[in-house]
Design an enzyme around this catalytic site. Structure first.
Site, PDB file in Angstrom:
ATOM      1  CB  CYS A  40     -83.605 -48.315  81.916  1.00  0.00           C
ATOM      2  SG  CYS A  40     -85.379 -49.024  81.089  1.00  0.00           S
ATOM      3  CG  ASP A  42     -87.800 -44.679  79.385  1.00  0.00           C
ATOM      4  OD1 ASP A  42     -88.805 -44.732  79.221  1.00  0.00           O
ATOM      5  OD2 ASP A  42     -87.517 -43.754  78.295  1.00  0.00           O
ATOM      6  NE  ARG A  44     -89.641 -41.723  79.384  1.00  0.00           N
ATOM      7  CZ  ARG A  44     -90.302 -41.690  80.099  1.00  0.00           C
ATOM      8  NH1 ARG A  44     -91.126 -40.979  80.447  1.00  0.00           N
ATOM      9  NH2 ARG A  44     -90.214 -43.063  80.988  1.00  0.00           N
ATOM     10  CG  HIS A  96     -86.010 -43.908  83.573  1.00  0.00           C
ATOM     11  ND1 HIS A  96     -87.096 -43.766  83.116  1.00  0.00           N
ATOM     12  CD2 HIS A  96     -85.364 -45.595  83.236  1.00  0.00           C
ATOM     13  CE1 HIS A  96     -87.644 -45.152  82.786  1.00  0.00           C
ATOM     14  NE2 HIS A  96     -86.614 -45.612  82.902  1.00  0.00           N
ATOM     15  CB  CYS A  99     -88.965 -47.048  84.636  1.00  0.00           C
ATOM     16  SG  CYS A  99     -87.297 -48.026  83.962  1.00  0.00           S
TER      17      CYS A  99
END
Ligand SMILES: [Zn+2]
Length: 197
Positions: A40, A42, A44, A96, A99
């Site tokens: 992803c 993302d 993080r 994750h 999400c």
């Protein structure tokens, strides 16, 4: 923030790069990554950081909700380059927890392109809707299951690529692994172990 990134790069050059100069000179000559990571976007979930890997280890494709789309020439070209040219033996599809994109699949999304993109994961939602009813799951449990089922669905998509199907007729490579990274604990959970079935 931008100047902090450049300061960070200066520190990287001074500390990490110079300390492991031989490694960086070797990969400057030629990369030979051993893993293709489909994750992803993302912020993080930085694949190098969360797996403790140095540059040169992981070939990367990241998008919203770690999706493998059939009509996406981008992901197809990356997979082809990874397995046909770089001969990468292992592919990891990593979702994750928490999400935002998975939450958007669950709750619906208004934005045009994001909604269109997330449709590719809608099969995972249909399955999780049914399981959540059967198991009486909380909202949080349901979202966690949706993250996991989306990883499984995208692995199925990957295994349906003609390129991968043809390779799997000849050998077990590339192995395809499904992982979920937990943003609260920093730990990775294996949901598909990469063994051929
Ligand atoms: Zn995400």
């Amino acid at each position: 923030m931008i100047s902090e990134l450049l300061d960070g790069n200066a520190a990287f050059g001074k500390n990490e790069f110079n300390t492991h100069l031989e490694h960086y000179q070797r990969i400057a000559h030629q990369q030979s990554p051993q893993v293709l990571w489909i994750g992803c976007s993302d912020s993080r979930v930085s694949e190098d950081v969360v797996t403790g890997s140095k540059p040169g280890t992981i070939f990367v494709h990241r998008n919203i909700a770690n999706i493998v789309a059939f009509y996406d020439v981008n992901v197809a070209a990356i997979v082809e380059y990874a397995v046909a040219h770089l001969k990468i033996p292992d592919i990891v599809v990593c979702g994750h927890t928490k999400c935002g994109d998975i939450a958007a699949i669950e709750h619906g999304v208004e934005e045009n392109y994001i909604a269109d993109w997330l449709l590719i994961a809608s099969g995972a939602k249909a399955k999780v809707d049914r399981l959540a009813l059967e198991r009486n799951l909380t909202r949080e449990q349901k979202l966690d299951l949706l993250v996991e089922e989306n990883v499984r669905l995208q692995i199925q998509h990957l295994k349906m690529f003609a390129l991968i199907k043809n390779l799997h007729k000849k050998s077990a490579l590339p192995r395809i692994h499904g992982w979920v990274y937990n943003v609260d604990t920093g730990k990775i959970r294996v949901v598909e172990d990469g063994c051929p079935r």
